[in-house]
Design a protein around this motif. Structure first.
Motif, PDB file in Angstrom:
ATOM      1  N   THR A  11      11.791  17.351 -17.693  1.00 29.08           N
ATOM      2  CA  THR A  11      10.965  18.157 -17.412  1.00 29.08           C
ATOM      3  C   THR A  11       9.076  16.881 -16.748  1.00 29.08           C
ATOM      4  OG1 THR A  11      10.278  19.477 -19.000  1.00 29.08           O
ATOM      5  CG2 THR A  11       8.515  18.708 -18.406  1.00 29.08           C
ATOM      6  N   SER A  12       9.842  14.976 -17.460  1.00 32.92           N
ATOM      7  CA  SER A  12       8.648  14.517 -16.512  1.00 32.92           C
ATOM      8  C   SER A  12       8.970  14.018 -15.744  1.00 32.92           C
ATOM      9  CB  SER A  12       8.618  12.744 -17.292  1.00 32.92           C
ATOM     10  OG  SER A  12       8.273  13.572 -18.694  1.00 32.92           O
ATOM     11  N   LEU A  13      10.419  13.816 -15.098  1.00 34.27           N
ATOM     12  CA  LEU A  13      11.403  14.035 -13.705  1.00 34.27           C
ATOM     13  C   LEU A  13      10.165  14.809 -12.708  1.00 34.27           C
ATOM     14  CD1 LEU A  13      12.835  12.759 -11.823  1.00 34.27           C
ATOM     15  CD2 LEU A  13      14.450  13.469 -12.792  1.00 34.27           C
ATOM     16  N   MET A  14      10.523  15.921 -12.937  1.00 36.99           N
ATOM     17  CA  MET A  14      10.083  17.120 -12.058  1.00 36.99           C
ATOM     18  C   MET A  14       8.597  17.186 -11.795  1.00 36.99           C
ATOM     19  SD  MET A  14      13.041  18.378 -11.351  1.00 36.99           S
ATOM     20  CE  MET A  14      12.118  18.985 -10.131  1.00 36.99           C
ATOM     21  N   PHE A  15       8.125  17.279 -12.558  1.00 35.75           N
ATOM     22  CA  PHE A  15       6.703  16.855 -12.598  1.00 35.75           C
ATOM     23  C   PHE A  15       6.082  15.502 -11.735  1.00 35.75           C
ATOM     24  CE2 PHE A  15       3.787  19.713 -15.736  1.00 35.75           C
ATOM     25  CZ  PHE A  15       4.658  20.262 -16.087  1.00 35.75           C
ATOM     26  N   GLY A  16       6.683  13.996 -11.969  1.00 35.33           N
ATOM     27  CA  GLY A  16       6.891  13.337 -11.298  1.00 35.33           C
ATOM     28  C   GLY A  16       6.826  13.487  -9.546  1.00 35.33           C
ATOM     29  N   LEU A  17       7.740  14.139  -9.301  1.00 30.00           N
ATOM     30  CA  LEU A  17       8.842  14.771  -8.431  1.00 30.00           C
ATOM     31  C   LEU A  17       8.075  15.648  -7.492  1.00 30.00           C
ATOM     32  CD1 LEU A  17      11.956  14.698  -8.694  1.00 30.00           C
ATOM     33  CD2 LEU A  17      11.175  12.863  -7.168  1.00 30.00           C
ATOM     34  N   LEU A  18       6.912  16.989  -8.412  1.00 29.39           N
ATOM     35  CA  LEU A  18       6.133  17.396  -8.112  1.00 29.39           C
ATOM     36  C   LEU A  18       5.042  16.732  -7.192  1.00 29.39           C
ATOM     37  CD1 LEU A  18       6.366  20.487 -10.645  1.00 29.39           C
ATOM     38  CD2 LEU A  18       7.059  20.713  -7.961  1.00 29.39           C
ATOM     39  N   ALA A  19       4.470  15.611  -8.247  1.00 34.39           N
ATOM     40  CA  ALA A  19       3.128  15.158  -8.197  1.00 34.39           C
ATOM     41  C   ALA A  19       3.411  14.265  -6.496  1.00 34.39           C
ATOM     42  CB  ALA A  19       2.372  14.113  -8.854  1.00 34.39           C
ATOM     43  N   VAL A  20       4.200  13.925  -6.564  1.00 31.96           N
ATOM     44  CA  VAL A  20       4.551  12.513  -4.746  1.00 31.96           C
ATOM     45  C   VAL A  20       4.834  14.016  -3.751  1.00 31.96           C
ATOM     46  CG1 VAL A  20       6.144  11.458  -3.734  1.00 31.96           C
ATOM     47  CG2 VAL A  20       5.873  11.509  -6.156  1.00 31.96           C
ATOM     48  N   PHE A  48       1.159  -0.981   0.404  1.00 29.86           N
ATOM     49  CA  PHE A  48       0.069   0.281   0.387  1.00 29.86           C
ATOM     50  C   PHE A  48       0.973   1.122  -0.101  1.00 29.86           C
ATOM     51  CE2 PHE A  48      -1.315   3.042   2.724  1.00 29.86           C
ATOM     52  CZ  PHE A  48      -2.343   3.510   2.274  1.00 29.86           C
ATOM     53  N   ALA A  49       1.676   1.184   0.714  1.00 26.12           N
ATOM     54  CA  ALA A  49       2.751   2.300   0.297  1.00 26.12           C
ATOM     55  C   ALA A  49       3.096   2.736   0.075  1.00 26.12           C
ATOM     56  CB  ALA A  49       3.634   2.275   2.694  1.00 26.12           C
ATOM     57  N   LEU A  50       4.077   1.661  -0.820  1.00 23.55           N
ATOM     58  CA  LEU A  50       5.009   2.093  -2.104  1.00 23.55           C
ATOM     59  C   LEU A  50       4.562   2.177  -3.377  1.00 23.55           C
ATOM     60  CD1 LEU A  50       7.869  -0.961  -1.294  1.00 23.55           C
ATOM     61  CD2 LEU A  50       7.905   1.054  -1.511  1.00 23.55           C
ATOM     62  N   SER A  51       3.074   2.143  -3.203  1.00 25.73           N
ATOM     63  CA  SER A  51       2.199   2.359  -4.366  1.00 25.73           C
ATOM     64  C   SER A  51       1.486   3.289  -3.747  1.00 25.73           C
ATOM     65  CB  SER A  51       1.189   0.898  -3.944  1.00 25.73           C
ATOM     66  OG  SER A  51       1.591   0.143  -4.775  1.00 25.73           O
ATOM     67  N   SER A  52       1.615   4.041  -3.188  1.00 22.79           N
ATOM     68  CA  SER A  52       1.555   5.350  -2.928  1.00 22.79           C
ATOM     69  C   SER A  52       2.315   6.470  -3.464  1.00 22.79           C
ATOM     70  CB  SER A  52       0.918   5.471  -1.633  1.00 22.79           C
ATOM     71  OG  SER A  52      -0.299   4.466  -0.968  1.00 22.79           O
ATOM     72  N   VAL A  53       3.017   5.806  -3.600  1.00 24.33           N
ATOM     73  CA  VAL A  53       3.701   7.071  -4.183  1.00 24.33           C
ATOM     74  C   VAL A  53       4.753   6.488  -5.236  1.00 24.33           C
ATOM     75  CG1 VAL A  53       7.210   7.631  -4.125  1.00 24.33           C
ATOM     76  CG2 VAL A  53       5.455   6.955  -1.716  1.00 24.33           C
ATOM     77  N   VAL A  54       4.674   5.581  -5.994  1.00 25.15           N
ATOM     78  CA  VAL A  54       4.643   5.482  -7.531  1.00 25.15           C
ATOM     79  C   VAL A  54       3.673   5.871  -8.394  1.00 25.15           C
ATOM     80  CG1 VAL A  54       4.905   3.270  -9.300  1.00 25.15           C
ATOM     81  CG2 VAL A  54       6.272   2.799  -6.875  1.00 25.15           C
ATOM     82  N   THR A  55       2.687   5.550  -7.734  1.00 21.32           N
ATOM     83  CA  THR A  55       1.467   5.649  -8.527  1.00 21.32           C
ATOM     84  C   THR A  55       1.615   7.244  -8.647  1.00 21.32           C
ATOM     85  OG1 THR A  55       0.403   3.883  -7.723  1.00 21.32           O
ATOM     86  CG2 THR A  55      -0.980   5.748  -8.966  1.00 21.32           C
ATOM     87  N   PRO A  56       1.196   8.554  -7.985  1.00 20.64           N
ATOM     88  CA  PRO A  56       1.394  10.118  -8.253  1.00 20.64           C
ATOM     89  C   PRO A  56       2.305  10.285  -9.165  1.00 20.64           C
ATOM     90  CG  PRO A  56       2.055   9.190  -5.909  1.00 20.64           C
ATOM     91  CD  PRO A  56       1.375   8.128  -6.794  1.00 20.64           C
ATOM     92  N   PHE A  57       3.286   9.261  -8.927  1.00 25.25           N
ATOM     93  CA  PHE A  57       5.027   9.801  -9.355  1.00 25.25           C
ATOM     94  C   PHE A  57       5.081   9.275 -11.006  1.00 25.25           C
ATOM     95  CE2 PHE A  57       8.674   8.680 -11.408  1.00 25.25           C
ATOM     96  CZ  PHE A  57       9.235   9.514 -11.594  1.00 25.25           C
ATOM     97  N   PHE A  58       4.202   8.792 -11.279  1.00 24.56           N
ATOM     98  CA  PHE A  58       4.571   7.545 -13.086  1.00 24.56           C
ATOM     99  C   PHE A  58       3.103   8.708 -13.523  1.00 24.56           C
ATOM    100  CE2 PHE A  58       6.487   4.182 -11.842  1.00 24.56           C
ATOM    101  CZ  PHE A  58       7.510   3.984 -12.773  1.00 24.56           C
ATOM    102  N   LEU A  59       1.651   9.106 -13.000  1.00 25.95           N
ATOM    103  CA  LEU A  59       1.272  10.121 -13.951  1.00 25.95           C
ATOM    104  C   LEU A  59       1.220  11.193 -13.814  1.00 25.95           C
ATOM    105  CD1 LEU A  59      -2.251   9.119 -11.868  1.00 25.95           C
ATOM    106  CD2 LEU A  59      -1.768   8.514 -13.637  1.00 25.95           C
ATOM    107  N   GLY A  60       2.214  12.311 -12.974  1.00 24.54           N
ATOM    108  CA  GLY A  60       2.988  13.123 -13.283  1.00 24.54           C
ATOM    109  C   GLY A  60       3.976  12.890 -13.837  1.00 24.54           C
ATOM    110  N   ALA A  61       4.737  12.078 -14.148  1.00 24.29           N
ATOM    111  CA  ALA A  61       5.521  12.377 -15.454  1.00 24.29           C
ATOM    112  C   ALA A  61       4.951  12.158 -16.579  1.00 24.29           C
ATOM    113  CB  ALA A  61       6.476  10.897 -14.783  1.00 24.29           C
ATOM    114  N   ALA A  62       4.102  11.124 -17.026  1.00 23.37           N
ATOM    115  CA  ALA A  62       2.978  11.118 -17.685  1.00 23.37           C
ATOM    116  C   ALA A  62       2.617  12.778 -18.331  1.00 23.37           C
ATOM    117  CB  ALA A  62       1.848   9.963 -17.969  1.00 23.37           C
ATOM    118  N   VAL A  63       2.063  12.906 -17.150  1.00 24.55           N
ATOM    119  CA  VAL A  63       1.597  14.433 -17.756  1.00 24.55           C
ATOM    120  C   VAL A  63       2.838  15.251 -18.211  1.00 24.55           C
ATOM    121  CG1 VAL A  63       0.354  16.854 -16.157  1.00 24.55           C
ATOM    122  CG2 VAL A  63       0.010  14.415 -15.816  1.00 24.55           C
TER     123      VAL A  63
END
Length: 352
Positions: free
Chosen positions: A159-168, A121-136
């Motif tokens: 840009t994807s890396l920064m958006f992913g980190l921003l999402a997290v 649960f905890a790891l997925s809570s970080v992975v999911t927003p990161f990849f969604l942000g990376a796609a954006v």
């Protein structure tokens, strides 16, 4: 006109999911960083009690996003999901594993199984927003166009890396603010201080990431950088900054509903700033809103169905949140069950 309206609705749906779903992802982030079994027991207790009544309902906004995309803007949907299938697939897997981990860790009896499902649960809570942000971020940087083939560069770029980190970071900020309010509601002053510190820390990290992102997009995504530093994008960015300062002040003074509203306003304004910076493009700089829109008849019916859905869904969601803040959705204890499931009843069938 209808296409522009539905583009705005799509952006608002993304903002709604970012704030509502982001709060739950943030709770999972703090679950991951809570520490060992003994040190993290109290924070995880609060996370379970705060999330359990409402965590699943937040995905309704994600459904809105998908339906509007594939119905109203099919070319956009095809381009994004063709070029970004890998990060989006990883986000989808994380979404499923996160839900399963949260559900199963509450019912299993063995400590090892609880730790396993809790970690999922905890790891997925970080992975999911990161990849969604990376796609954006890949879309914002202009790397996705009609006909673009899936490639690592589409989503593994600055840009994807920064958006992913921003999402997290944004989800961590939202989660900490909401958990601070829940700790106050549950009369747990130690947890109020615990999550207040984490809220302020995550906000500081978020501000630092925003500044770095502006420098990155200047070279890597010049269209987005220009939009964020001019016009409506700049206005919403300033509004996001003002709401963040307000949230921090309220978090220190008296965490509660207004602090939550300010935090949500900050993140929502940041999403709107991105949307305004990207206009008039769905896929900068190759596809405008008009070029990516579906048939006018389809858009008209989509607007009507969306209105009907919002009239049905929004009051139900608001009512659910109202019940949760009143404490009416708390799980029944064993004592309640022995009394026949009525917490207000003083009698009933007790143990023989």
């Amino acid at each position: 006109m209808t296409a522009d309206l539905m583009a705005v609705v799509l952006l608002l749906a993304i903002a709604a999911y970012t704030c509502a779903g982001g709060t739950d992802y943030g709770a999972g982030f703090w679950d991951l960083t809570a520490g060992g079994s003994e040190r993290g027991r109290r924070p995880r207790w609060l996370i379970d009690h705060a999330m359990a009544p409402v965590w699943e309902v937040n995905n309704v906004w994600l459904i809105f996003v998908f339906v509007i995309m594939w119905t109203g803007f099919p070319t956009l949907f095809q381009a994004v999901f063709s070029a970004m299938w890998l990060p989006l697939a990883l986000a989808a897997v994380g979404l499923v594993l996160r839900g399963g981990g949260f559900a199963f860790r509450k019912v299993v009896r063995r400590l090892t199984e609880r730790r396993l499902y809790g970690a999922v649960f905890a790891l997925s809570s970080v992975v999911t927003p990161f990849f969604l942000g990376a796609a954006v971020g890949g879309v914002a940087s202009g790397r996705v166009q009609p006909g673009t083939q899936a490639s690592t560069d589409a989503w593994a770029n600055p840009t994807s890396l920064m958006f992913g980190l921003l999402a997290v970071a944004a989800t961590a900020f939202l989660g900490a603010v909401f958990l601070t309010g829940d700790a106050r509601r549950f009369d747990s002053p130690d947890l109020v201080a615990y999550f207040r510190r984490r809220g302020l820390l995550s906000l500081t990290g978020l501000v630092v990431l925003v500044v770095i992102t502006l420098f990155v997009t200047r070279d890597d995504a010049p269209h987005i950088w220009h939009g964020l530093t001019h016009g409506a994008g700049l206005a919403f960015g300033i509004a996001a900054g003002a709401a963040s300062v307000t949230a921090a002040w309220l978090l220190v003074r008296r965490p509660g509903g207004w602090a939550r509203a300010s935090a949500v306003g900050a993140v929502a304004c940041a999403v709107l700033a991105w949307g305004m910076a990207q206009r008039p493009y769905l896929l900068p700089p190759s596809m405008t809103v008009a070029e990516g829109a579906g048939a006018s008849t389809t858009l008209t019916w989509l607007a009507f169905v969306t209105l009907v859905a919002l009239v049905i869904v929004v009051p139900a969601v608001v009512f659910l949140y109202w019940l949760d803040t009143r404490g009416d959705l708390e799980e029944l204890s064993e004592a309640d069950l022995r009394r026949g499931g009525d917490p207000e009843s003083g009698g009933g069938a007790g143990p023989a």
